[in-house]
Design an enzyme around this catalytic site. Structure first.
Site, PDB file in Angstrom:
ATOM      1  N   TYR A  19      52.029  35.132  41.558  1.00  0.00           N
ATOM      2  CA  TYR A  19      52.075  36.544  40.901  1.00  0.00           C
ATOM      3  C   TYR A  19      53.738  37.279  41.421  1.00  0.00           C
ATOM      4  O   TYR A  19      53.754  38.151  42.061  1.00  0.00           O
ATOM      5  CB  TYR A  19      51.266  37.207  41.928  1.00  0.00           C
ATOM      6  CG  TYR A  19      49.707  37.137  41.689  1.00  0.00           C
ATOM      7  CD1 TYR A  19      49.179  37.735  40.217  1.00  0.00           C
ATOM      8  CD2 TYR A  19      48.946  36.220  42.286  1.00  0.00           C
ATOM      9  CE1 TYR A  19      47.950  37.648  40.019  1.00  0.00           C
ATOM     10  CE2 TYR A  19      47.602  36.009  41.667  1.00  0.00           C
ATOM     11  CZ  TYR A  19      47.000  36.509  40.633  1.00  0.00           C
ATOM     12  OH  TYR A  19      45.729  36.311  40.211  1.00  0.00           O
ATOM     13  N   TYR A  59      36.915  38.844  44.297  1.00  0.00           N
ATOM     14  CA  TYR A  59      37.745  37.917  43.758  1.00  0.00           C
ATOM     15  C   TYR A  59      37.393  36.610  43.685  1.00  0.00           C
ATOM     16  O   TYR A  59      36.826  36.016  44.775  1.00  0.00           O
ATOM     17  CB  TYR A  59      39.047  38.100  44.499  1.00  0.00           C
ATOM     18  CG  TYR A  59      40.227  36.854  44.074  1.00  0.00           C
ATOM     19  CD1 TYR A  59      40.859  37.297  42.882  1.00  0.00           C
ATOM     20  CD2 TYR A  59      40.177  35.659  44.806  1.00  0.00           C
ATOM     21  CE1 TYR A  59      41.890  36.208  42.278  1.00  0.00           C
ATOM     22  CE2 TYR A  59      41.318  34.978  44.249  1.00  0.00           C
ATOM     23  CZ  TYR A  59      41.855  35.314  43.110  1.00  0.00           C
ATOM     24  OH  TYR A  59      43.039  34.205  42.529  1.00  0.00           O
ATOM     25  N   LYS A  95      39.537  26.589  50.134  1.00  0.00           N
ATOM     26  CA  LYS A  95      40.800  27.092  51.073  1.00  0.00           C
ATOM     27  C   LYS A  95      40.917  26.294  52.433  1.00  0.00           C
ATOM     28  O   LYS A  95      41.352  25.319  52.446  1.00  0.00           O
ATOM     29  CB  LYS A  95      40.550  28.438  51.340  1.00  0.00           C
ATOM     30  CG  LYS A  95      40.791  29.372  50.078  1.00  0.00           C
ATOM     31  CD  LYS A  95      41.163  30.869  50.536  1.00  0.00           C
ATOM     32  CE  LYS A  95      42.110  31.518  49.346  1.00  0.00           C
ATOM     33  NZ  LYS A  95      41.493  32.097  48.376  1.00  0.00           N
ATOM     34  N   ASP A 108      30.159  32.839  46.711  1.00  0.00           N
ATOM     35  CA  ASP A 108      31.596  32.210  46.844  1.00  0.00           C
ATOM     36  C   ASP A 108      32.229  32.207  47.919  1.00  0.00           C
ATOM     37  O   ASP A 108      32.485  33.324  48.579  1.00  0.00           O
ATOM     38  CB  ASP A 108      32.445  32.828  45.698  1.00  0.00           C
ATOM     39  CG  ASP A 108      34.114  32.432  45.641  1.00  0.00           C
ATOM     40  OD1 ASP A 108      34.360  31.783  46.793  1.00  0.00           O
ATOM     41  OD2 ASP A 108      34.919  32.750  44.936  1.00  0.00           O
TER      42      ASP A 108
HETATM   43  C1  LIG Z   1      41.195  31.826  47.061  1.00  0.00           C
HETATM   44  C2  LIG Z   1      39.901  32.155  46.296  1.00  0.00           C
HETATM   45  C3  LIG Z   1      39.602  31.572  45.136  1.00  0.00           C
HETATM   46  C4  LIG Z   1      40.537  30.718  44.209  1.00  0.00           C
HETATM   47  O1  LIG Z   1      40.984  29.420  44.946  1.00  0.00           O
HETATM   48  P1  LIG Z   1      42.114  28.775  44.464  1.00  0.00           P
HETATM   49  O2  LIG Z   1      42.060  27.514  45.498  1.00  0.00           O
HETATM   50  O3  LIG Z   1      43.175  29.461  44.607  1.00  0.00           O
HETATM   51  O4  LIG Z   1      42.083  28.401  43.003  1.00  0.00           O
HETATM   52  C5  LIG Z   1      38.371  31.692  44.577  1.00  0.00           C
HETATM   53  N1  LIG Z   1      37.487  32.521  45.321  1.00  0.00           N
HETATM   54  C6  LIG Z   1      37.648  33.345  46.411  1.00  0.00           C
HETATM   55  C7  LIG Z   1      36.725  34.209  47.211  1.00  0.00           C
HETATM   56  C8  LIG Z   1      38.954  32.969  46.937  1.00  0.00           C
HETATM   57  O5  LIG Z   1      39.359  33.591  48.164  1.00  0.00           O
END
Ligand SMILES: *Cc1c(COP(=O)(O)O)cnc(C)c1O
Length: 428
Positions: free
Chosen positions: A16, A144, A278, A249
């Site tokens: 970004y 997100y 992550k 997620d």
């Molecule tokens: C960081 C994140 C993603 C994306 O993960 P990347 O490894 O950056 O592709 C998806 N969902 C959530 C909730 C996130 O915090």
């Protein structure tokens, strides 16, 4: 001769950023524990846990040893038709700690891919049941889910990239974020707790919706908002009523960050599909996984074409598997529970004075997450300008000055982070 930084600014794209005006960037020479060492020898605390991943601190000896040992045995092998102990041992470990219905594991490379996989699973599941029309998704605002194509379509339509990619992006069904925060008392009135809006969208569009996807309890990059887990319990019932799958997620929330192992552990229910990423490898190497229950896996398997249509080249990379296993072993030792509780208590006390500042809208803490929400958008570049003098690396976004410190941060280090955050709240 260009300096290394000049080369970087001329040729390397950063997340970004504007390639022509990249903004201040620091060269990191090494990292250990909570500390980053910059090229001029300055040491700063990584208050971001390198985008929320580095739970046990940088370069943890147990994780790096696991990677070193595996490197000498087998750095990689394809997963098509082949398997290996690192994948199997990690799988056993994941089954021990994740919600009990999460029995089928799909390993992938990054969080965004884990979300793509989850969304494909949902569509294939509905397809297998004969519901070809169910290929859309419902989600909540200020979420997100990553930067890849389909993940992007369920990111917040205003703060995300919807305007830019309008026309190219699938249009999904958005409702307001759950209105009751985790600190408020739950209100059973559906018009007050957000569930009437969810029901309305399911009633109007349920026959075209494959799944309802959201970040459980804590929304991360979309706004750092913490909401009431009862919303998820009742959303589960609505999903069941309308034949819609529920996807959590947990890429940002998983592995102890909220003071419980998973955000799902705040709920009385479990999702159908769960994305982890992550902090999965303790932040040491890119990796993610999508897990699901037997019902979804069996339905896909018994449908047509039966096979699940995804398979990354580096699926179940052994180096990533052993790093993840080592990180989960560290979590199994259990220190994270007192560490996150202590960080939470300390942030509660030390961020409290920020509430009195004129520019501050809200201060909130959950587990090892501290957020100062400003009344206005803050500049990450301006915050960067203060990194060396504060000795703390913070990277605010939107209106939020926030930290997710490594769990191993000492009380003194947490104090440094809290005072740096307050300093930013005064000047930004
Ligand atoms: C960081 C994140 C993603 C994306 O993960 P990347 O490894 O950056 O592709 C998806 N969902 C959530 C909730 C996130 O915090």
């Amino acid at each position: 001769m260009m300096t290394p930084l000049e080369f970087d600014q001329k040729h390397l794209w950063h997340p970004y950023t504007n390639v022509e005006k990249p903004g201040p960037t620091f060269v990191v020479k090494s990292a250990e524990g909570v500390w980053l060492t910059l090229d001029d020898g300055t040491k700063v605390i990584d208050a971001m846990s390198s985008w929320w991943c580095m739970l046990h601190g940088h370069k943890h000896p147990k994780i790096t040893k696991a990677i070193h040992d595996q490197l000498d045995v087998m750095p990689h092998v394809m997963f098509g038709g082949l398997t290996h102990d690192p994948a199997i041992e990690l799988g056993k470990k994941l089954l021990e700690i994740t919600p009990s219905t999460m029995q089928r594991i799909f390993y992938c490379d990054s969080g965004s891919v884990a979300v793509e996989v989850a969304m494909k699973m949902a569509v294939q599941y509905q397809h297998a049941l004969g519901f070809e029309g169910r290929s859309k998704f419902a989600t909540v605002r200020s979420g997100y889910h990553g930067d890849t194509w389909k993940a992007m379509s369920v990111c917040d339509p205003d703060t995300g990239m919807h305007h830019l990619f309008q026309g190219a992006l699938a249009v999904e069904h958005f409702i307001d974020r759950p209105p009751i925060t985790i600190d408020e008392t739950w209100n059973e009135e559906p018009s007050a707790n957000g569930l009437s809006e969810l029901r309305a969208i399911f009633e109007a569009h349920g026959k075209e919706i494959a799944a309802f996807i959201l970040e459980p309890v804590v929304q991360g990059t979309g706004g750092m908002y913490f909401y009431h887990p009862e919303y998820l319990n009742q959303a589960r019932a609505l999903c069941d009523e309308f034949g819609i799958l529920l996807i959590f997620d947990e890429i940002a929330t998983g592995f102890g960050r909220l003071g419980k192992m998973f955000a799902t552990d705040f709920c009385a229910i479990e999702p159908d599909i769960m994305c982890l990423g992550k902090a999965l490898t303790g932040g040491h190497i890119s990796f993610a996984t999508t897990m699901t229950n037997d019902r979804v896996a069996q339905t896909i398997g018994n449908g047509s074409p039966g096979i699940f249509m995804h398979g990354p080249t580096f699926m179940a990379n052994p180096l990533a598997c052993v790093a993840a296993k080592a990180s989960l072993d560290l979590l199994a030792e259990g220190d994270w529970q007192s560490q996150t509780a202590n960080i939470a208590a300390q942030l509660q006390t030390e961020l409290a004075p920020a509430r009195e500042l004129p520019g501050v809208a809200d201060v909130r803490i959950i587990g090892a997450i501290g957020v100062i929400e400003m009344k206005h958008t803050v500049s990450a570049d301006q915050a960067h300008g203060m990194v060396k003098e504060n000795g703390v690396y913070l990277r605010p976004f939107g209106k939020n000055i926030y930290s997710m410190p490594p769990f191993v941060s000492s009380p003194d280090e947490v104090s440094k982070i809290a005072s740096a955050m307050i300093k930013l709240a005064k000047v930004l």
